[in-house]
Structures are given as structure tokens and as C-alpha cells.
Scaffold this active site. Structure first.
Site, mmCIF file in Angstrom:
data_model
loop_
_atom_site.group_PDB
_atom_site.id
_atom_site.type_symbol
_atom_site.label_atom_id
_atom_site.label_comp_id
_atom_site.label_asym_id
_atom_site.label_seq_id
_atom_site.Cartn_x
_atom_site.Cartn_y
_atom_site.Cartn_z
ATOM 1 N N ASP A 115 -8.987 87.707 0.324
ATOM 2 C CA ASP A 115 -9.061 87.046 -0.987
ATOM 3 C C ASP A 115 -10.194 86.029 -0.938
ATOM 4 O O ASP A 115 -10.237 85.174 -0.045
ATOM 5 C CB ASP A 115 -7.727 86.358 -1.297
ATOM 6 C CG ASP A 115 -7.675 85.807 -2.718
ATOM 7 O OD1 ASP A 115 -8.573 86.140 -3.510
ATOM 8 O OD2 ASP A 115 -6.744 85.026 -3.016
ATOM 9 N N ASN A 123 -17.321 81.001 -10.396
ATOM 10 C CA ASN A 123 -17.739 81.577 -11.676
ATOM 11 C C ASN A 123 -18.007 80.492 -12.709
ATOM 12 O O ASN A 123 -18.960 80.574 -13.497
ATOM 13 C CB ASN A 123 -16.675 82.535 -12.204
ATOM 14 C CG ASN A 123 -16.656 83.857 -11.459
ATOM 15 O OD1 ASN A 123 -17.656 84.278 -10.890
ATOM 16 N ND2 ASN A 123 -15.517 84.530 -11.449
ATOM 17 N N HIS A 128 -20.649 84.176 -14.062
ATOM 18 C CA HIS A 128 -19.970 85.387 -13.598
ATOM 19 C C HIS A 128 -20.916 86.356 -12.890
ATOM 20 O O HIS A 128 -20.477 87.119 -12.017
ATOM 21 C CB HIS A 128 -19.280 86.082 -14.781
ATOM 22 C CG HIS A 128 -18.042 85.374 -15.232
ATOM 23 N ND1 HIS A 128 -16.808 85.586 -14.663
ATOM 24 C CD2 HIS A 128 -17.849 84.437 -16.190
ATOM 25 C CE1 HIS A 128 -15.907 84.827 -15.236
ATOM 26 N NE2 HIS A 128 -16.507 84.116 -16.183
ATOM 27 N N ASP A 132 -20.084 87.997 -9.404
ATOM 28 C CA ASP A 132 -20.132 89.434 -9.097
ATOM 29 C C ASP A 132 -20.980 89.688 -7.854
ATOM 30 O O ASP A 132 -20.638 90.524 -7.009
ATOM 31 C CB ASP A 132 -20.707 90.207 -10.284
ATOM 32 C CG ASP A 132 -19.731 90.291 -11.458
ATOM 33 O OD1 ASP A 132 -18.540 89.965 -11.264
ATOM 34 O OD2 ASP A 132 -20.166 90.679 -12.558
ATOM 35 N N ASP A 158 -10.564 89.671 -7.055
ATOM 36 C CA ASP A 158 -11.302 89.213 -5.872
ATOM 37 C C ASP A 158 -10.518 89.500 -4.601
ATOM 38 O O ASP A 158 -10.725 88.840 -3.579
ATOM 39 C CB ASP A 158 -11.619 87.721 -5.982
ATOM 40 C CG ASP A 158 -10.356 86.865 -6.078
ATOM 41 O OD1 ASP A 158 -9.272 87.434 -6.312
ATOM 42 O OD2 ASP A 158 -10.453 85.631 -5.917
#
Length: 231
Positions: A115, A123, A128, A132, A158
Site C-alpha cells: 500500500d 495527489n 493526480h 499516477d 494504491d
């Protein structure tokens, strides 16, 4: 995966046949019909009245259809952002590996649950697109250090699960420690937590993943406690 039929054997048969004129055209028609019948799984005699041109067009259309099916199948199992397997296909692979390990008592199986730490905050502060990119860099780091037959799949936003057949937790831990070190080199705000567990008697794929998830939160809590200790 779907096989992709081609007409290479048809071309080869035509080129190798020492025939001329009408005999050559008949041979060509038979070759194309035979190739098409093989792809369709039917008796070539059922295509006896189909011309060579019609059979060639049908074979080409079949090629395009199967290629499209292959693309759709790949899209269904591959996560388009990270390039690893999606959850459904990953769990299918894990089910297969669990069954294989139980059939062979000497086989071992490790599952790691990963995780990303603070992705929402990342973010919110960097956007974002950068979030990514963080996920793609993580999967790239995993692919670089895991073995070729290990499997990584995206479990959730994630969250990622790694399947390591034949491994044990003691051997797997240094691998993920090396991935963490490489990953955090990109910045102090980058990191991830990992929980590692091994297959036990009576496990299912779901209980195995759940235990790895629990191990992740225990490892994260332990790390947080160490950071709060006075130096």
C-alpha cells in the site's frame, strides 16, 4: 489467450507446389479452404463449394476478429495505468498457485500486500498525474527486483499484491526492503508499506491476502511507533 491464425502455411503450400495453370488454381483453392476449415474446426469438405477468393476473405476477416478478441482479452486482464494484472485475473493466478502448493507439500508460497503511503496527500499537493506516475514507478521497481515468474497485480487504487511461488518470508523480506529503498530515492514524500505472509494449511486465496493485509498494517504501525521514539 486466443491464437492468431495466419495464412503462412497457405502461402508456403502454394509456393512449394510444382503445379501450373488450372491444377495450380485448384491446389490454391484447396489450401485456402483447408486453412479456413482448420481455424473454424470443421471438415474441409464442408467448404467444398467455397471459392478461393471467398475463403481468403473469410480467413482474413477471421484473423481480424481473433486479433480484436485478443485485444479485448488483454484489456480485461491488464491494468491500463500500471501494466500489471487487474485484481480478477490476479486472484485467478493466486488460486492456481495455492492449489499447486497444496498438491506439492514441499512447495512454498509467499504473498505480499503493498500500500502506497500517503497517496491522497501526494495527489492533493502534486496532482493526480504525479500520483499516477508514482504508481507506475512502483510497479516498475517491483518488476525490476522480483523474479520473472513472480506476479504483481493491482488489488485496489494504491494497493498491490505480489505472488512469489516457491519463496519464504525470510527470503522475500530483503527483496521488498530493496524496492522500498529504491522507491524512496525519488523523494522524501515517497514510500510504501508491505505485509508479507506465507501459505498455511487451510488457507484460501482470500485468507492469504487478508493476512498479508493485516501484516501490512502491523508493519505500518510498528514503523510509526519507531518514528515517534525519542532519539
Amino acid at each position: 489467450m486466443y491464437g492468431l491464425p495466419g495464412d503462412a502455411e497457405v502461402t508456403r503450400a502454394i509456393e512449394e507446389a510444382p503445379l501450373h495453370g488450372e491444377e495450380r488454381r485448384d491446389h490454391t483453392a484447396r489450401s485456402v479452404r483447408n486453412a479456413l476449415a482448420e481455424r473454424l474446426g470443421i471438415d474441409p469438405r464442408d467448404l467444398g463449394t467455397v471459392s478461393a477468393d471467398a475463403a481468403t476473405r473469410a480467413l482474413a476477416n477471421l484473423n481480424l476478429t481473433l486479433e480484436r478478441l485478443r485485444q479485448l482479452e488483454e484489456a480485461a486482464i491488464i491494468d491500463e495505468l500500471t501494466g500489471v494484472y487487474r485484481r480478477g485475473h490476479g486472484m485467478m493466478i493466486l488460486t492456481r498457485e495455492v492449489r499447486r502448493a497444496f498438491r506439492s507439500p514441499d512447495d512454498r508460497l509467499v504473498v505480499a500486500f503493498i500500500d502506497v503511503d500517503g497517496l491522497k496527500r501526494f495527489n492533493d499537493t502534486k496532482g493526480h498525474a504525479e500520483g499516477d506516475r508514482l504508481l507506475t514507478e512502483l510497479t516498475a521497481a517491483l518488476a525490476k527486483r522480483l523474479r520473472s515468474h513472480d506476479v504483481v497485480f493491482r488489488y485496489g487504487g494504491d494497493e498491490f499484491v505480489c505472488i512469489l511461488p516457491g519463496a519464504n518470508p525470510e527470503g522475500a523480506a530483503p527483496i521488498f526492503a530493496a524496492v522500498v529503498d529504491a522507491f524512496v530515492e525519488g523523494g522524501r514524500d515517497r514510500g510504501f508499506s508491505v505485509g508479507i505472509t506465507e501459505l498455511r494449511e487451510g488457507d484460501t486465496p482470500e485468507t492469504l491476502v487478508a493476512r498479508a493485509d493485516t501484516a501490512l498494517y502491523e508493519a505500518r504501525s510498528l514503523a510509526a511507533g519507531k518514528r515517534q521514539e525519542p532519539s
